[in-house]
Enzyme design. Structure first.
Site, PDB file in Angstrom:
ATOM      1  N   TYR A 137       0.898  -1.171  -0.055  1.00 53.32           N
ATOM      2  CA  TYR A 137      -0.072   0.074   0.045  1.00 53.32           C
ATOM      3  C   TYR A 137       0.966   1.171  -0.031  1.00 53.32           C
ATOM      4  CZ  TYR A 137      -4.110  -2.779   1.312  1.00 53.32           C
ATOM      5  OH  TYR A 137      -4.730  -3.813   1.307  1.00 53.32           O
ATOM      6  N   ASP A 168     -15.949 -10.479  -6.112  1.00 58.30           N
ATOM      7  CA  ASP A 168     -14.620 -10.161  -6.621  1.00 58.30           C
ATOM      8  C   ASP A 168     -13.631 -11.382  -6.474  1.00 58.30           C
ATOM      9  OD1 ASP A 168     -14.216 -10.304  -3.829  1.00 58.30           O
ATOM     10  OD2 ASP A 168     -13.032  -8.847  -3.543  1.00 58.30           O
TER      11      ASP A 168
END
Length: 295
Positions: A137, A168
């Site tokens: 991230y 997903d």
């Protein structure tokens, strides 16, 4: 042993519900036979609550292979005999009294993008990659992050309440807002408080906001309004973090359904039930698994 053999129904209302793992609309059970376990239809009187026999075990062991922050690094789960088990399939979801198992993939205040490898044998935790490079991230995540075992967001199922978005293809994500920083592979008992319907590149990616039962403030929060009272600004911060984390990489912000707001605990429980049903269909092979590992 077939993947479906992990789901074992226990008849009647008993204390075994404390280790229940499956909530489904079509009752079924497994019976032992000479070559393993098989499904049988069973009749139930009222509640559609199915239990998992002797799977939840606080003595589950974590075995690390390779070095952290390398392509080969894996965190495997083992039972007390040393046999590898799947954190996705073998850890029960429902622990009774509105309490669920939560498996930590990413500890708070860290940035390595760890995840259960749903396409690998025994689904160990690994660091995600893109084009052969480890993913991070752009900044630390501020909460413990991971998954609800025995859930699955079906990519063939369109959610009419969230812009018709399809699942997903992953287990449901959890954002645990407690004060302690946990470790990769920790299995916590949590209670859901709210749900955010993130839409990531057109795919529905639920975020269940929860708190570990051992957190000092756990007794104070039981629904979304309690979160606003005792953790002011947290729901907005969670939404904004997941909305914006791809922007530094030049990608557009993620969107959120349900009016761009968090839904309450009852809605979160609905999401958990529905995705547990989808997982049950997956391990029963009612839905093609394709690249997913069911072991």
């Amino acid at each position: 042993m077939a993947a479906a053999a992990r789901v074992i129904a226990i008849a009647g209302n008993s204390t075994a519900a404390a280790s229940s793992c499956l909530l489904i609309k079509t009752p079924f059970a497994l019976q032992r036979c000479s070559n393993g376990l098989r499904f049988n239809n069973v009749r139930r009187s009222s509640k559609r609550l199915f239990s998992c026999n002797a799977i939840y075990n606080p003595q589950v062991q974590i075995k690390q292979e390779g070095q952290p922050e390398t392509l080969d690094y894996r965190v495997f789960f083992e039972d007390t005999s040393g046999k590898k088990i799947s954190p996705w399939h073998d850890v029960p979801l429902h622990l009774g009294d509105g309490v669920f198992s939560f498996i930590v993939e990413i500890p708070k205040e860290s940035s390595a993008k760890m995840e259960v490898a749903t396409d690998e044998l025994y689904t160990p935790i690994k660091q995600d990659t893109k084009k052969g490079k480890l993913r991070y991230y752009p900044y630390n995540i501020n909460w413990n992050y991971g998954l609800l075992p025995q859930t699955w967001e079906d990519p063939s199922l369109a959610n009419s309440e969230v812009e018709g978005a399809f699942g997903d293809n992953d287990p449901v994500d959890v954002v645990e807002i407690g004060e302690s920083r946990r470790k990769i592979g920790d299995i916590l008992k949590v209670k859901p408080l709210a749900a955010l319907a993130m839409i990531d590149e057109g795919e529905l990616d639920w975020k269940i906001v929860a708190i570990s039962l051992d957190d000092p403030r756990a007794s104070l929060v039981n629904d979304i309004d309690d979160v606003e009272k005792h953790f002011p600004g947290t729901l907005t911060a969670v939404r904004d973090w997941f909305r914006d984390y791809k922007i530094p990489d030049g990608k557009p912000a993620n969107k959120f359904g349900l009016g761009n707001k968090a839904a309450n605990k009852d809605y979160a429980l609905k999401v958990i039930t529905e995705t547990n049903e989808s997982w049950a269909k997956l391990v029963k092979r009612s839905i093609p698994a394709r690249e997913l590992s069911l072991l």
